[in-house]
Design a protein around this motif. Structure first.
Motif, PDB file in Angstrom:
ATOM      1  N   TRP A 279       0.940  -1.055  -0.004  1.00 51.29           N
ATOM      2  CA  TRP A 279       0.020   0.044   0.055  1.00 51.29           C
ATOM      3  C   TRP A 279       0.972   1.022  -0.088  1.00 51.29           C
ATOM      4  CZ3 TRP A 279      -5.217  -0.097  -0.677  1.00 51.29           C
ATOM      5  CH2 TRP A 279      -5.964  -1.125  -0.303  1.00 51.29           C
ATOM      6  N   LEU A 280       0.572   2.112  -0.917  1.00 50.22           N
ATOM      7  CA  LEU A 280       1.208   3.306  -0.952  1.00 50.22           C
ATOM      8  C   LEU A 280       0.434   4.595  -1.335  1.00 50.22           C
ATOM      9  CD1 LEU A 280       3.043   1.140  -2.941  1.00 50.22           C
ATOM     10  CD2 LEU A 280       4.690   2.950  -2.850  1.00 50.22           C
ATOM     11  N   ARG A 281       0.553   5.565  -0.809  1.00 50.33           N
ATOM     12  CA  ARG A 281      -0.376   6.833  -0.661  1.00 50.33           C
ATOM     13  C   ARG A 281       0.257   8.100  -1.428  1.00 50.33           C
ATOM     14  NH1 ARG A 281      -0.458   7.865   5.906  1.00 50.33           N
ATOM     15  NH2 ARG A 281       1.595   8.779   6.025  1.00 50.33           N
ATOM     16  N   GLN A 282      -0.678   8.871  -1.725  1.00 50.53           N
ATOM     17  CA  GLN A 282      -0.288  10.213  -2.613  1.00 50.53           C
ATOM     18  C   GLN A 282      -1.039  11.369  -2.167  1.00 50.53           C
ATOM     19  OE1 GLN A 282       0.376   9.782  -6.624  1.00 50.53           O
ATOM     20  NE2 GLN A 282       2.029  11.211  -6.797  1.00 50.53           N
TER      21      GLN A 282
ATOM     22  N   GLU B 138       4.924  13.309  -3.975  1.00 48.34           N
ATOM     23  CA  GLU B 138       5.498  12.040  -4.306  1.00 48.34           C
ATOM     24  C   GLU B 138       4.767  10.691  -3.768  1.00 48.34           C
ATOM     25  OE1 GLU B 138      10.229  12.737  -6.004  1.00 48.34           O
ATOM     26  OE2 GLU B 138       9.645  11.215  -4.497  1.00 48.34           O
ATOM     27  N   ARG B 139       4.636   9.760  -4.332  1.00 53.50           N
ATOM     28  CA  ARG B 139       3.775   8.822  -3.691  1.00 53.50           C
ATOM     29  C   ARG B 139       4.680   8.136  -2.749  1.00 53.50           C
ATOM     30  NH1 ARG B 139       0.920   5.042  -7.986  1.00 53.50           N
ATOM     31  NH2 ARG B 139       0.158   7.126  -8.329  1.00 53.50           N
ATOM     32  N   GLU B 140       4.038   7.910  -1.641  1.00 55.15           N
ATOM     33  CA  GLU B 140       4.647   7.371  -0.194  1.00 55.15           C
ATOM     34  C   GLU B 140       4.346   6.082   0.283  1.00 55.15           C
ATOM     35  OE1 GLU B 140       5.090   9.408   4.259  1.00 55.15           O
ATOM     36  OE2 GLU B 140       3.029   9.368   3.083  1.00 55.15           O
ATOM     37  N   PHE B 141       5.771   5.201   0.535  1.00 55.07           N
ATOM     38  CA  PHE B 141       5.177   3.989   1.047  1.00 55.07           C
ATOM     39  C   PHE B 141       4.542   3.986   2.366  1.00 55.07           C
ATOM     40  CE2 PHE B 141       5.983  -0.409   1.595  1.00 55.07           C
ATOM     41  CZ  PHE B 141       6.194  -0.606   3.133  1.00 55.07           C
ATOM     42  N   VAL B 142       3.562   2.883   2.435  1.00 53.70           N
ATOM     43  CA  VAL B 142       2.765   2.800   3.707  1.00 53.70           C
ATOM     44  C   VAL B 142       2.991   1.355   4.361  1.00 53.70           C
ATOM     45  CG1 VAL B 142       0.352   2.576   4.823  1.00 53.70           C
ATOM     46  CG2 VAL B 142       0.914   4.389   3.005  1.00 53.70           C
ATOM     47  N   ALA B 143       2.988   0.283   3.586  1.00 54.78           N
ATOM     48  CA  ALA B 143       3.136  -0.926   4.002  1.00 54.78           C
ATOM     49  C   ALA B 143       3.130  -2.125   3.147  1.00 54.78           C
ATOM     50  CB  ALA B 143       1.855  -1.385   5.106  1.00 54.78           C
ATOM     51  N   ALA B 144       3.601  -3.182   3.420  1.00 51.57           N
ATOM     52  CA  ALA B 144       3.749  -3.978   2.450  1.00 51.57           C
ATOM     53  C   ALA B 144       3.770  -5.712   2.963  1.00 51.57           C
ATOM     54  CB  ALA B 144       5.209  -3.957   1.463  1.00 51.57           C
ATOM     55  N   ILE B 145       3.539  -6.576   2.388  1.00 51.48           N
ATOM     56  CA  ILE B 145       3.333  -7.871   2.698  1.00 51.48           C
ATOM     57  C   ILE B 145       3.651  -8.927   1.811  1.00 51.48           C
ATOM     58  CG2 ILE B 145       0.922  -8.050   2.457  1.00 51.48           C
ATOM     59  CD1 ILE B 145       0.381  -9.625   4.961  1.00 51.48           C
ATOM     60  N   ASN B 146       4.440  -9.963   2.203  1.00 49.52           N
ATOM     61  CA  ASN B 146       4.951 -10.853   1.182  1.00 49.52           C
ATOM     62  C   ASN B 146       3.578 -12.053   1.276  1.00 49.52           C
ATOM     63  OD1 ASN B 146       5.124 -12.351   3.635  1.00 49.52           O
ATOM     64  ND2 ASN B 146       6.970 -13.487   2.830  1.00 49.52           N
ATOM     65  N   TRP B 147       3.825 -13.004   0.168  1.00 46.24           N
ATOM     66  CA  TRP B 147       2.584 -13.718  -0.141  1.00 46.24           C
ATOM     67  C   TRP B 147       2.308 -14.571   0.952  1.00 46.24           C
ATOM     68  CZ3 TRP B 147      -1.120 -14.774  -3.075  1.00 46.24           C
ATOM     69  CH2 TRP B 147      -1.611 -16.116  -3.159  1.00 46.24           C
TER      70      TRP B 147
ATOM     71  N   SER C 238       9.734   0.586  -2.028  1.00 47.06           N
ATOM     72  CA  SER C 238       9.934   1.405  -3.125  1.00 47.06           C
ATOM     73  C   SER C 238       8.956   1.300  -4.225  1.00 47.06           C
ATOM     74  CB  SER C 238      11.360   1.130  -3.721  1.00 47.06           C
ATOM     75  OG  SER C 238      11.475   1.763  -5.084  1.00 47.06           O
ATOM     76  N   ALA C 239       8.284   2.401  -4.552  1.00 50.00           N
ATOM     77  CA  ALA C 239       7.296   2.312  -5.689  1.00 50.00           C
ATOM     78  C   ALA C 239       7.771   1.739  -7.042  1.00 50.00           C
ATOM     79  CB  ALA C 239       6.857   3.828  -5.905  1.00 50.00           C
ATOM     80  N   ASP C 240       9.160   2.045  -7.322  1.00 47.91           N
ATOM     81  CA  ASP C 240       9.756   1.419  -8.527  1.00 47.91           C
ATOM     82  C   ASP C 240       9.909  -0.082  -8.360  1.00 47.91           C
ATOM     83  OD1 ASP C 240      12.363   4.039  -8.562  1.00 47.91           O
ATOM     84  OD2 ASP C 240      10.249   3.881  -9.317  1.00 47.91           O
ATOM     85  N   ASP C 241       9.497  -0.894  -7.280  1.00 48.07           N
ATOM     86  CA  ASP C 241       9.625  -2.196  -7.385  1.00 48.07           C
ATOM     87  C   ASP C 241       8.072  -2.871  -7.574  1.00 48.07           C
ATOM     88  OD1 ASP C 241      12.168  -2.140  -4.884  1.00 48.07           O
ATOM     89  OD2 ASP C 241      12.235  -2.361  -6.873  1.00 48.07           O
ATOM     90  N   TYR C 242       6.992  -1.909  -7.744  1.00 50.70           N
ATOM     91  CA  TYR C 242       5.763  -2.498  -8.194  1.00 50.70           C
ATOM     92  C   TYR C 242       5.407  -2.018  -9.669  1.00 50.70           C
ATOM     93  CZ  TYR C 242       5.355  -2.801  -3.000  1.00 50.70           C
ATOM     94  OH  TYR C 242       5.640  -3.087  -1.799  1.00 50.70           O
TER      95      TYR C 242
END
Length: 124
Positions: free
Chosen positions: A35-38, A43-52, A107-111
């Protein structure tokens, strides 16, 4: 893969809100989700991430302890539980799938696949 974010709206500071990100139509298994927010003009800002496997989660310092990311792989859905939101959490929230499987990133670039965004407005 198509990602559909939902659950945004107007919420008072200190209440709670849950965002959902439903995936369909493509590869979602074994990929991480973030999840990222803007905010307009920023710029778009990272919020949270989870693996599979839900064995690894990662949070921005600004939301750590207040937000929780989770997923239900049987439903191809990722959630962001927002507890005690603050006015500064007001933004359009996007969910996204990682470019590579078995990864998690801030990083937004990794999505490379993004949902359309859902607006969260937190009033004071």
């Amino acid at each position: 893969v198509q990602l559909q974010a939902s659950g945004g709206g107007l919420v008072q500071a200190g209440d709670s809100l849950r965002l959902s990100c439903a995936a369909s139509g493509g590869a979602f298994s074994f990929y991480g989700t973030g999840w990222l927010r803007q905010v307009p003009g920023k710029e778009r800002e990272f919020v949270a991430a989870i693996n599979w496997f839900s064995s690894s989660t990662y949070y921005a310092d600004a939301v750590k302890g207040r937000f929780t990311i989770s997923r239900d792989n049987a439903k191809n859905t990722v959630y962001l539980q927002m507890n005690s939101p603050k006015p500064e959490d007001t933004a359009v929230y996007f969910c996204a799938r990682t470019r590579n499987p078995r990864t998690i990133s801030s990083s937004a670039d990794d999505y490379n696949y993004w949902g359309q965004g859902t607006l969260v407005t937190v009033s004071s």
